[in-house]
Design a protein around this motif. Structure first.
Motif, short mmCIF file in Angstrom:
data_model
loop_
_atom_site.label_atom_id
_atom_site.label_comp_id
_atom_site.label_asym_id
_atom_site.label_seq_id
_atom_site.Cartn_x
_atom_site.Cartn_y
_atom_site.Cartn_z
N LEU A 329 -5.05 -4.22 -7.07
CA LEU A 329 -4.98 -4.66 -5.68
C LEU A 329 -4.30 -3.58 -4.85
O LEU A 329 -3.18 -3.17 -5.14
CB LEU A 329 -4.20 -5.97 -5.55
CG LEU A 329 -4.02 -6.50 -4.12
CD1 LEU A 329 -5.38 -6.83 -3.49
CD2 LEU A 329 -3.12 -7.74 -4.10
N LEU A 330 -5.00 -3.13 -3.82
CA LEU A 330 -4.45 -2.14 -2.88
C LEU A 330 -4.17 -2.84 -1.56
O LEU A 330 -5.07 -3.44 -0.97
CB LEU A 330 -5.47 -1.00 -2.67
CG LEU A 330 -5.17 -0.01 -1.55
CD1 LEU A 330 -3.93 0.80 -1.86
CD2 LEU A 330 -6.36 0.92 -1.32
N VAL A 331 -2.91 -2.77 -1.10
CA VAL A 331 -2.50 -3.40 0.16
C VAL A 331 -2.10 -2.31 1.14
O VAL A 331 -1.10 -1.61 0.94
CB VAL A 331 -1.32 -4.37 -0.06
CG1 VAL A 331 -0.99 -5.10 1.25
CG2 VAL A 331 -1.63 -5.37 -1.16
N ASP A 332 -2.87 -2.15 2.21
CA ASP A 332 -2.55 -1.15 3.23
C ASP A 332 -1.71 -1.79 4.34
O ASP A 332 -1.70 -3.02 4.49
CB ASP A 332 -3.84 -0.58 3.82
CG ASP A 332 -3.61 0.70 4.61
OD1 ASP A 332 -2.56 1.35 4.41
OD2 ASP A 332 -4.46 1.05 5.45
N GLU A 333 -1.02 -0.95 5.12
CA GLU A 333 -0.15 -1.41 6.21
C GLU A 333 0.83 -2.49 5.70
O GLU A 333 1.03 -3.53 6.33
CB GLU A 333 -0.98 -1.95 7.38
CG GLU A 333 -1.84 -0.91 8.05
CD GLU A 333 -1.05 0.18 8.78
OE1 GLU A 333 0.16 -0.01 9.00
OE2 GLU A 333 -1.65 1.22 9.11
N ALA A 334 1.45 -2.20 4.57
CA ALA A 334 2.32 -3.19 3.92
C ALA A 334 3.55 -3.51 4.75
O ALA A 334 4.18 -4.56 4.55
CB ALA A 334 2.74 -2.69 2.53
N SER A 335 3.93 -2.64 5.68
CA SER A 335 5.10 -2.93 6.53
C SER A 335 4.86 -4.15 7.40
O SER A 335 5.80 -4.79 7.86
CB SER A 335 5.43 -1.72 7.42
OG SER A 335 4.37 -1.45 8.32
N MET A 336 3.60 -4.50 7.63
CA MET A 336 3.26 -5.65 8.47
C MET A 336 3.25 -6.97 7.70
O MET A 336 3.08 -8.03 8.29
CB MET A 336 1.89 -5.43 9.11
CG MET A 336 1.81 -4.21 10.02
SD MET A 336 0.11 -3.80 10.50
CE MET A 336 -0.34 -5.24 11.47
N VAL A 337 3.41 -6.91 6.38
CA VAL A 337 3.34 -8.12 5.55
C VAL A 337 4.71 -8.78 5.48
O VAL A 337 5.67 -8.16 5.02
CB VAL A 337 2.82 -7.80 4.13
CG1 VAL A 337 2.64 -9.08 3.34
CG2 VAL A 337 1.51 -7.03 4.20
#
Length: 682
Positions: A329-337
């Motif tokens: 699983l690749l999660v981009d823009e993780a700072s927004m999670v």
């Protein structure tokens, strides 16, 4: 106590939900201290914090008393909470014995902080999941594959040298060859190579003169780290090549594990579309076998869609009892999670699966509670353990990674910071300003100096004269797409895509929605300026109290899975060949979809948007409008995020004193994720 809390609610010092939660705790048998701490815990959650640190209770109560003109000591004595006048260990003791605090109670204590119970569980689950290390199976010559994918490209170095042969060789090699500071290099021999070169091929001897022990390509390191770590976090500022690196990494993983099932997600529809675009672009530049390239997923979805939304429910189809079907699983823009969403995502992750989190640790944190990526990256400068450093050095050839770290935090072995920006070079004022803001060292004088020295920066005050220039910038920024509006038919639908791309080359970003320099005011100003210039014709039909006209840009404000439109998606209203006004959007797969305006989910005009909404986007020309007085929302992270949305040009409207003061303080969200990761290590 409840009477006093009700007064604070009426005075605007507490929200209704904070008061009602405190009332609920009191009805469950909570004493006065528990009741007031419950109100503050709920209030803190609304402010983005995960917990209420006990060391902050006294100060927070003192502030409330001061605003409402109550004597603090008398207040504590009146309500029998004198423990707040002493050490917070006494507060901890009282709360520990409360009926409302405990493992199966609504509130819980951990690491000297008070939580809503489910948030404590979320935080612990994230810490546990991040430190899981499933057995990894990797076959083949990984080092050779890494060397091939991250081969030095001497063409870039040659082009930079040809552009300016007066520049210093050392910094040039540091930028393009990743030479480490204080490298032991025969610079005279290197200089001789440059001066005798006639083409990029003539720079090949540098591979011998500057060996791998004197270099450190952090993109290559991050790929090696992700290959050898089941949990990997790659952080980097704008233009540091996060998606390029990950595309190469996915190619390598699929080469050694051809049947690997990969899913890519982002927090919003707009971020997912941008990830899709970035991966697609990176694939075109990747020189690998076409069959392998075809296996790399090029389409991302939102986290919500991956987990499976249940209508009218906060729960998802995929959870701890119904895991996701994937291997990576690749999660981009993780700072927004936010914390809750990250916990639910990790909860649904299969035990064997890999996880890669991508994001900029210095960007704004999530809108909802938590600063998960920032907390995780607290250890990113800690260095690797000897075992991990040796493994990474063996795979990459960069022996400078080996250090004498005796007992690093376990989480540090899963982290990598990309340190070199390919978007902002040594001639970029935007890059220098972003670095200065991020370091908290920005002064009014420095901002003015940078704006004078660099062509990509311009500063404006809030004076009437400068605000008149704002109108000129609005015309300059939005005229290109408005002058090219066309009637859309089946044969020219791609013209709508071109208009969207042109529209998104310029954007006005605001700190707030309200106020003279907020989104609502700026959108009205834009419409007036463009109307006066004859670029828009606001006379078209009025639907649902909203005026529609060709060229009106709108941004979706809520997810609609049925239509495939998501929070942050941007569309443009255009006339079709049947003389109907339709709103056209570019979908994640690159196609153009159009909708009747009455069918759209909640939306708003988007000549201007908040910095929060702009995360995950970049604009060739960004106009950043900051307020003329201090506001809690204007923080270092917000200013940094706004600045780094600009790719080629930044127009800054600000009070320099207010801006410099805001940059000095780093916004902290209370949590104990760092402590939980440390506790797991020990």
């Amino acid at each position: 106590m409840l009477s006093q809390l009700k007064k604070w609610k009426e005075q605007g010092l507490l929200r209704s939900i904070d008061y009602h939660f405190a009332t609920f705790m009191s009805e469950l048998g909570g004493d006065n201290l528990t009741t007031i701490c419950a109100a503050f815990t709920s209030e803190y959650l609304g402010m983005g914090h995960i917990c209420l640190p006990l060391e902050q209770v006294t100060g927070h109560l003192h502030e409330k008393c001061s605003v409402s003109k109550i004597n603090f000591q008398q207040f504590c004595e009146q309500y029998n909470i004198e423990c707040l006048l002493h050490h917070d260990s006494e507060v901890h003791a009282v709360l520990t014995n409360s009926l409302c605090v405990g493992e199966h109670a609504p509130l819980t204590l951990a690491f000297n902080a008070l939580y809503l119970n489910r948030y404590a569980q979320f935080e612990q689950l994230i810490a546990d999941e991040l430190l899981i290390q499933p057995v990894l199976e990797l076959n083949g010559d990984i080092k050779s594959e890494l060397d091939s994918l991250f081969m030095v490209n001497y063409n870039y170095l040659w082009q930079a040298w040809c552009a300016d042969q007066k520049q210093a060789i050392g910094p040039l090699c540091e930028k393009f060859l990743d030479v480490i500071p204080q490298a032991k290099v025969d610079w005279q021999a290197v200089t001789d190579v440059f001066q005798g070169a006639q083409s990029s091929d003539d720079l090949q001897p540098l591979s011998t003169l500057i060996n791998e022990s004197e270099r450190c390509d952090w993109q290559k390191v991050s790929a090696a780290l992700a290959l050898t770590s089941a949990r990997c976090v790659i952080s980097g500022g704008p233009g540091t090549g996060k998606t390029t690196t990950v595309t190469k990494l996915l190619a390598l993983l699929l080469k050694v594990q051809p049947h690997l099932l990969i899913k890519m997600v982002a927090p919003t529809g707009k971020a997912a579309a941008r990830l899709t675009e970035s991966i697609t672009n990176a694939l075109t530049e990747l020189t690998i076998d076409e069959a392998l390239k075809a296996k790399i997923p090029s389409e991302a979805s939102t986290i919500h869609r991956l987990l499976g939304v249940k209508p009218n429910s906060a729960h998802f189809r995929h959870n701890q009892d119904n895991k996701l079907h994937l291997d990576l699983l690749l999660v981009d823009e993780a700072s927004m999670v936010d914390l809750s969403m990250m916990a639910k995502l990790l909860m649904a992750l299969p035990d064997h699966a890999r996880l890669i989190l991508l994001g900029d640790k210095d960007q704004l944190a999530s809108v909802e509670a938590g600063a998960v990526l920032g907390d995780i990256c607290s250890f990113i400068e800690s260095g690797y353990s000897n075992q991990k450093a040796k493994l990474l050095a063996d795979l990459t050839g960069f022996s400078s990674l080996i250090n004498k770290q005796s007992n690093p935090i376990t989480m540090a072995d899963n982290l990598c910071l990309l340190r070199k920006s390919y978007r902002f070079d040594q001639y970029s004022g935007i890059g220098f300003l972003a670095q200065s803001v991020n370091a908290g060292k920005t002064t009014a004088k420095q901002i003015l100096r940078l704006c004078d020295e660099y062509a990509d920066l311009e500063y404006f005050s809030h004076s009437d004269a400068d605000l008149n220039l704002l109108d000129k910038l609005i015309l300059e920024g939005y005229s290109p797409y408005l002058k090219n509006l066309v009637i859309i038919n089946d044969s020219n639908r791609n013209d709508a895509k071109q208009l969207l791309n042109t529209f998104n080359t310029f954007k006005i970003l605001c700190a707030t929605r309200l106020g003279d320099y907020g989104v609502l005011a700026l959108n009205k100003r834009c419409e007036k300026v463009l109307l006066d210039a004859g670029l828009v014709n606001i006379r078209a039909q009025e639907q649902e109290h909203s005026v529609w006209y060709p060229g009106r840009p709108v941004m979706i404000a809520e997810n609609n899975y049925l239509l495939g439109l998501f929070n942050g998606d941007i569309g443009i209203c255009l006339l079709n060949d049947k003389n109907q006004l339709r709103v056209y959007f570019q979908m994640p797969d690159g196609s153009i979809a159009d909708f009747q305006s009455s069918r759209l989910p909640r939306f708003e005009t988007v000549f201007a948007m908040t910095v929060h909404k702009s995360q995950g986007s970049e604009f060739a020309h960004t106009l950043l409008m900051l307020p003329d007085h201090p506001l809690p929302v204007v923080t270092r992270e917000l200013i940094y995020t706004g600045i780094t949305r600009a790719k080629n040009r930044l127009s800054l409207f600000a009070d320099l004193g207010v801006m410099a003061s805001a940059c000095k303080v780093k916004k902290q969200r209370a949590s104990r994720l760092v402590e939980r990761l440390q506790a797991s290590h020990s």
